[in-house]
Design an enzyme around this catalytic site. Structure first.
Site, PDB file in Angstrom:
ATOM      1  N   HIS A 126      92.744 -38.889 -30.179  1.00  0.00           N
ATOM      2  CA  HIS A 126      93.952 -39.621 -29.817  1.00  0.00           C
ATOM      3  C   HIS A 126      94.964 -39.677 -30.968  1.00  0.00           C
ATOM      4  O   HIS A 126      94.610 -39.773 -32.136  1.00  0.00           O
ATOM      5  CB  HIS A 126      93.599 -41.046 -29.383  1.00  0.00           C
ATOM      6  N   ASP A 127      96.228 -39.569 -30.592  1.00  0.00           N
ATOM      7  CA  ASP A 127      97.362 -39.778 -31.504  1.00  0.00           C
ATOM      8  C   ASP A 127      97.477 -38.710 -32.588  1.00  0.00           C
ATOM      9  O   ASP A 127      98.209 -38.908 -33.571  1.00  0.00           O
ATOM     10  CB  ASP A 127      97.308 -41.172 -32.152  1.00  0.00           C
ATOM     11  N   GLY A 144      91.036 -39.530 -34.904  1.00  0.00           N
ATOM     12  CA  GLY A 144      92.330 -40.004 -34.447  1.00  0.00           C
ATOM     13  C   GLY A 144      93.396 -40.015 -35.531  1.00  0.00           C
ATOM     14  O   GLY A 144      93.110 -40.113 -36.720  1.00  0.00           O
TER      15      GLY A 144
END
Length: 264
Positions: A126-127, A144
């Site tokens: 994520h991200d 992440g």
């Protein structure tokens, strides 16, 4: 988005009615395309793939069998808020690659640029923000919030700690664990945790860097990693070299923007 040609979507594929499918898109057997997904023209999706939304995939991508794209982030803080995955154009995404959407408190988006090769079992959490023209070899894994510049190569079984940055043209050797920022142009070798081992001179030559440019980058590397200078002293040396080298200016800017320690 143009007209969907149903003969290019296998009858066993499940495509949500809200998905936007471009011209010339192929979707293989038993693949699932969920709600709020956009697939650009002439992208092909293999068999047994899943693409969950909100996700935007550009044109001319090649997504191979069993890839899992746009799934919920693997983050306990994620509470089901709307987050996105955006993938550019002409990427090759090989078998069993997993790419997560962003998190609400982490920027809300995972982004991948253009012309990347993500080989089998790559994981992008994520991200993460990935540039263009990168190669991630088999089992390369990003935690992440990792940022990766253009023309970066991650060899097989590389692991990158959350919030780390890897600058453009860096090369990370097989099995290295990256737990700090890697400046542009630097090579990292596996040695427990990864350690800098010179600059990616061969890669720079292949991308058109001439001898003068490479020599300036080598001087910058020596100032940062070989001279024994403390970081503040090394930055002063980098600033002097950068007066005659835009490439070293890029390196210095990367160092000055860092919030994590450099990999040194």
């Amino acid at each position: 988005m143009g007209t969907v040609h149903m003969d290019m979507i296998h009858p066993t594929a499940l495509v949500d009615a809200s998905a936007r499918i471009g011209d010339g898109v192929r979707i293989g057997a038993y693949s699932v395309v969920g709600a709020d997904v956009e697939i650009g023209d002439h992208t092909s999706i293999g068999t047994h793939c899943s693409i969950d939304g909100p996700t935007r995939v550009g044109r001319d991508n090649r997504i191979h069998h069993h890839a899992a794209i746009g799934g919920d982030p693997q983050d306990k803080k994620f509470g089901g808020e709307r987050t996105e995955l955006v993938i550019g154009d002409r990427n090759v995404i090989r078998e069993f690659t997993t790419i997560s959407r962003g998190t609400g408190n982490g920027g809300g988006i995972t982004r991948i640029g253009d012309d990347n090769w993500l080989l089998a079992y790559t994981h992008i959490a994520h991200d993460c923000m990935i540039g263009s023209y990168c190669v991630f070899s088999n089992n390369a894994t990003l935690a992440g919030h990792v940022e990766v510049g253009d023309h970066v190569i991650l060899s097989g079984f590389v692991g990158v700690h959350q919030f780390c940055r890897i600058g453009a043209h860096a090369f990370i050797g097989m099995g290295a664990f990256v737990n700090g920022d890697v400046p542009p142009y630097v090579m990292v070798a596996q040695e427990g945790y990864g350690r800098p081992r010179g600059i990616n001179a061969e890669g720079l030559k292949r991308r058109g860097f001439d001898a003068e440019r490479i020599a300036a980058i080598k001087r910058a590397y020596r100032a940062l990693y070989v001279s024994g200078a403390k970081l503040d002293e090394a930055k002063l040396q980098l600033a002097e070299i950068a007066q005659g080298s835009d490439d070293v200016r890029v390196l210095l800017d990367f160092v000055e923007r860092g919030e994590r320690p450099l990999l040194r």
